[in-house]
Write a protein that holds these residues in place. Structure first.
Motif: not given
Length: 135
Positions: A60-70, A89-92, A114-115, A129-131
């Motif tokens: 389990l975690g939280i999205i720290h940053s992202y990009t959309i790949v086109h 960033d995973f909870d651990e 996300v998980c 991967q995550v969802r």
């Protein structure tokens, strides 16, 4: 169609990839100083102690940053575009770069919970991967 590349498995990363194949996400924690690290290494990157232990993540975690790949980096990824590549960033306490699955790119946001999920690799094994986490 070109095949997607598979991860390079080394002596240091084999336990991680073996765990992924069994549906488990792992990371390392140093017994000497408690430092959490990823990717796997034969020593602690904080205190240099040998042989940090491997632990199983809850995934389990939280999205720290992202990009959309086109624009696909190679022809093998062209059918996947656009897709979301996220730093999670995973909870651990470790961070992992993964694809965000099952979420339209326009809905991706920093701070989303996300998980982990695992996608089978050609030839065996699995890729984390995550969802989005539905709570």
């Amino acid at each position: 169609m070109a095949a997607k590349p598979v991860p390079l498995v080394t002596a240091d990363t084999r336990p991680f990839w073996d765990a992924c194949a069994e549906g488990a996400l792992t990371f390392q924690r140093c017994a000497a100083c408690g430092h959490v690290q990823f990717p796997p290494r034969p020593f602690c990157t904080e205190c240099r102690a040998a042989g940090p232990g491997t632990e199983r993540s809850a995934g389990l975690g939280i999205i720290h940053s992202y990009t959309i790949v086109h624009r696909a980096p190679t022809a093998a990824f062209k059918a996947d575009t656009p897709y979301v590549l996220a730093l999670v960033d995973f909870d651990e306490g470790f961070r992992l770069m993964v694809n965000l699955r099952g979420c339209p790119p326009s809905d991706a946001r920093i701070g989303l919970r996300v998980c982990v999920l695992f996608e089978p690799l050609a030839g065996g094994g699995a890729l984390p991967q995550v969802r989005l986490l539905v709570e």
